[in-house]
Design a protein around this motif. Structure first.
Motif, mmCIF file in Angstrom:
data_model
loop_
_atom_site.group_PDB
_atom_site.id
_atom_site.type_symbol
_atom_site.label_atom_id
_atom_site.label_comp_id
_atom_site.label_asym_id
_atom_site.label_seq_id
_atom_site.Cartn_x
_atom_site.Cartn_y
_atom_site.Cartn_z
ATOM 1 N N VAL A 28 12.146 -0.583 3.740
ATOM 2 C CA VAL A 28 11.509 0.612 3.541
ATOM 3 C C VAL A 28 12.288 1.408 3.208
ATOM 4 C CG1 VAL A 28 9.995 2.169 5.242
ATOM 5 C CG2 VAL A 28 9.639 -0.530 6.088
ATOM 6 N N ILE A 29 13.292 1.609 3.481
ATOM 7 C CA ILE A 29 14.463 2.927 2.667
ATOM 8 C C ILE A 29 13.855 2.387 1.333
ATOM 9 C CG2 ILE A 29 16.380 3.463 2.453
ATOM 10 C CD1 ILE A 29 16.955 2.863 5.258
ATOM 11 N N ALA A 30 14.712 1.620 1.197
ATOM 12 C CA ALA A 30 14.011 1.339 -0.979
ATOM 13 C C ALA A 30 13.240 1.832 -1.707
ATOM 14 C CB ALA A 30 14.137 -0.355 -1.114
ATOM 15 N N LEU A 31 11.901 1.816 -0.692
ATOM 16 C CA LEU A 31 10.691 2.573 -1.465
ATOM 17 C C LEU A 31 10.487 3.941 -1.156
ATOM 18 C CD1 LEU A 31 8.188 0.479 0.971
ATOM 19 C CD2 LEU A 31 8.289 0.428 -1.166
ATOM 20 N N ARG A 32 11.710 4.377 -0.430
ATOM 21 C CA ARG A 32 11.986 6.351 -0.551
ATOM 22 C C ARG A 32 10.758 7.015 -0.430
ATOM 23 N NH1 ARG A 32 16.373 6.710 -4.890
ATOM 24 N NH2 ARG A 32 16.484 4.866 -5.289
ATOM 25 N N LEU A 33 9.659 6.990 1.187
ATOM 26 C CA LEU A 33 9.171 7.332 0.691
ATOM 27 C C LEU A 33 8.807 8.267 1.841
ATOM 28 C CD1 LEU A 33 7.092 4.190 3.350
ATOM 29 C CD2 LEU A 33 6.386 5.003 0.612
ATOM 30 N N ASP A 34 8.329 9.876 2.789
ATOM 31 C CA ASP A 34 8.771 10.523 3.570
ATOM 32 C C ASP A 34 8.806 10.345 4.661
ATOM 33 O OD1 ASP A 34 6.281 10.616 4.873
ATOM 34 O OD2 ASP A 34 5.615 11.628 3.258
ATOM 35 N N GLU A 35 9.037 10.623 5.951
ATOM 36 C CA GLU A 35 9.385 10.500 7.448
ATOM 37 C C GLU A 35 8.613 9.227 7.398
ATOM 38 O OE1 GLU A 35 12.088 12.343 10.609
ATOM 39 O OE2 GLU A 35 12.275 13.662 8.990
ATOM 40 N N ALA A 36 7.207 10.758 7.303
ATOM 41 C CA ALA A 36 6.292 9.681 8.723
ATOM 42 C C ALA A 36 5.470 8.505 7.553
ATOM 43 C CB ALA A 36 4.997 10.679 8.660
ATOM 44 N N ASN A 37 5.036 8.285 6.648
ATOM 45 C CA ASN A 37 5.438 7.103 6.346
ATOM 46 C C ASN A 37 5.663 5.939 6.257
ATOM 47 O OD1 ASN A 37 2.281 7.332 4.254
ATOM 48 N ND2 ASN A 37 3.154 9.107 3.281
ATOM 49 N N ALA A 38 7.728 6.296 6.058
ATOM 50 C CA ALA A 38 8.122 5.548 5.924
ATOM 51 C C ALA A 38 8.495 5.099 7.775
ATOM 52 C CB ALA A 38 10.254 5.577 6.393
ATOM 53 N N GLU A 39 7.885 5.915 8.868
ATOM 54 C CA GLU A 39 8.496 5.129 10.186
ATOM 55 C C GLU A 39 6.852 4.600 10.168
ATOM 56 O OE1 GLU A 39 9.563 4.629 12.967
ATOM 57 O OE2 GLU A 39 11.362 5.429 11.983
ATOM 58 N N LYS A 68 0.831 -0.789 0.365
ATOM 59 C CA LYS A 68 -0.030 0.004 0.245
ATOM 60 C C LYS A 68 0.960 1.447 0.201
ATOM 61 C CE LYS A 68 -0.793 0.427 5.309
ATOM 62 N NZ LYS A 68 -1.548 -0.189 6.069
ATOM 63 N N TYR A 69 2.287 1.273 0.121
ATOM 64 C CA TYR A 69 2.837 2.543 0.449
ATOM 65 C C TYR A 69 4.072 2.593 -1.111
ATOM 66 C CZ TYR A 69 2.499 2.316 4.914
ATOM 67 O OH TYR A 69 1.879 2.072 6.261
ATOM 68 N N ALA A 70 3.831 1.413 -2.097
ATOM 69 C CA ALA A 70 4.331 1.344 -3.248
ATOM 70 C C ALA A 70 3.423 2.061 -4.563
ATOM 71 C CB ALA A 70 5.138 0.988 -3.867
ATOM 72 N N PRO A 71 3.389 2.917 -5.588
ATOM 73 C CA PRO A 71 2.689 2.802 -6.545
ATOM 74 C C PRO A 71 1.516 1.209 -7.146
ATOM 75 C CG PRO A 71 4.418 3.631 -7.224
ATOM 76 C CD PRO A 71 4.908 3.077 -5.917
ATOM 77 N N PRO A 72 0.768 0.529 -7.453
ATOM 78 C CA PRO A 72 0.045 -0.539 -8.131
ATOM 79 C C PRO A 72 0.991 -0.286 -8.871
ATOM 80 C CG PRO A 72 -1.538 1.281 -7.879
ATOM 81 C CD PRO A 72 -0.354 2.161 -7.552
ATOM 82 N N PRO A 73 1.097 -1.877 -9.365
ATOM 83 C CA PRO A 73 1.778 -2.076 -11.058
ATOM 84 C C PRO A 73 0.959 -2.010 -12.286
ATOM 85 C CG PRO A 73 1.513 -4.132 -9.931
ATOM 86 C CD PRO A 73 1.174 -3.234 -9.039
ATOM 87 N N PRO A 74 1.392 -1.409 -12.784
ATOM 88 C CA PRO A 74 1.218 -0.640 -14.234
ATOM 89 C C PRO A 74 -0.230 -1.934 -14.800
ATOM 90 C CG PRO A 74 3.103 -0.443 -14.944
ATOM 91 C CD PRO A 74 2.762 -1.040 -13.752
ATOM 92 N N PRO A 75 -1.445 -2.008 -15.456
ATOM 93 C CA PRO A 75 -1.792 -3.226 -16.290
ATOM 94 C C PRO A 75 -1.203 -4.076 -17.230
ATOM 95 C CG PRO A 75 -3.226 -1.674 -17.027
ATOM 96 C CD PRO A 75 -2.580 -0.986 -15.627
ATOM 97 N N THR A 76 -1.440 -4.666 -17.150
ATOM 98 C CA THR A 76 -0.391 -6.073 -18.394
ATOM 99 C C THR A 76 -1.104 -5.839 -20.379
ATOM 100 O OG1 THR A 76 -1.104 -7.599 -17.890
ATOM 101 C CG2 THR A 76 1.129 -7.156 -16.972
#
Ligand SMILES: C[S@@+](CC[C@H](N)C(=O)[O-])C[C@H]1O[C@@H](n2cnc3c(N)ncnc32)[C@H](O)[C@@H]1O
Length: 270
Positions: A225-236, A165-173
């Motif tokens: 989590v770091i690999a998702l490159r979220l802002d601080e609040a979302n990363a926490e 839920k923290y990453a963009p969904p994959p595009p349809p194939t």
């Protein structure tokens, strides 16, 4: 560019440092059964697709001996580099690791007598095109054996299900099938269709469930989590989610107790 999203994901800086603990704790469970299924012979040429850090490829190199050879092929530069270092440390000279896209690129070292993959073939934008490309580099009658995952519902341990839920969904194939990802081949019928469309026969899928125990930090680490490159609040928040997910599997001994559900697929090039 084809498979660009996966290319970026598997070329994250820092992946090679965290990979040995994170990736191979679970994927290594299928190394011995895959080698048994392939029954590699001295002198054979082997391709390892999506070889990652190369542990399966190194075992295959030992099995085929100095008269044989193994070509590890992976879209990830850092993981191919990790694998190359391991081959050097093990003084194995009959295995090479090359960076490339198994769906589209030429693969050196063939024609192959056997193709293996440990969870490295579920990330193609076009699986039929990818297996046609792999088939093109195989001898007729050559065998393939790979491990993929059964559906996510049978692999509750999987970290990505919590972080999705923290990453963009994959595009349809474009092919209408499931998007690339660990559970893309959960449906054995779909896997059979892919392989038969790409020039393989005698397709067999063998599901298994393994009960395993391992240290908690082998699977659940902050760098995911770091690999998702979220802002601080979302990363926490994502890190808290991952930790409470891990908690579900921790036993009285402080270790993770997991049900892990892979599937072994075998086929022959025709
Ligand atoms: C789950 S990892 C498995 C790695 C390794 N086989 C293991 O057992 O640890 C999936 C691997 O597939 C590779 N991969 C993904 N897409 C690929 C592609 N199009 N061509 C080649 N390798 C690819 C990734 O870089 C990654 O190393």
């Amino acid at each position: 560019m084809t498979n660009e999203r996966e290319r970026q994901r598997w070329n994250e800086p820092g992946l090679a440092a965290s990979w040995p603990r994170r990736g191979e704790s679970v994927t290594g469970l299928t190394t011995a059964p895959l080698l048994e299924l392939l029954a590699l012979q001295p002198g054979e040429r082997v391709l390892d697709v999506g070889c990652g850090g190369g542990l399966l490829a190194l075992e295959a190199a030992r099995a085929v001996g100095p008269a044989g050879s193994v070509a590890g092929f992976d879209i990830s530069q850092p993981l191919a580099q990790l694998a190359t270092g391991r081959a050097r440390d093990a003084a194995l000279t009959n295995v090479t690791f090359t960076v490339g896209d198994a769906q589209t690129d030429e693969i050196a070292g063939g024609p192959f007598d056997a193709v293996e993959s440990q969870f490295g073939v579920m990330f193609f934008a076009d699986p039929v095109a990818a297996f046609k490309n792999i088939r093109r580099h195989m001898n007729t009658g050559a065998r393939v054996a790979f491990a993929c995952w059964q559906p996510a519902a049978l692999n509750a341990w999987f970290q990505g299900s919590v972080l999705a839920k923290y990453a963009p969904p994959p595009p349809p194939t474009e092919h209408g099938g499931p998007p690339p990802g660990p559970f893309a081949y959960g449906d054995a019928g779909y896997v059979r269709t892919i392989l038969e469309s790409a020039g393989f026969a005698s397709v067999a899928c063998r599901p298994e469930t393994l009960e395993v125990t391992m240290p908690r930090d082998t699977l659940y680490q902050r760098d995911m989590v770091i690999a998702l490159r979220l802002d601080e609040a979302n990363a926490e928040q994502a890190w808290r989610d991952l930790q409470s997910h891990a908690e579900k599997f921790v036993g009285a001994d402080g270790q993770l107790h997991l049900s892990v559900a892979p599937q072994f697929v075998t086929a022959v090039a025709v």
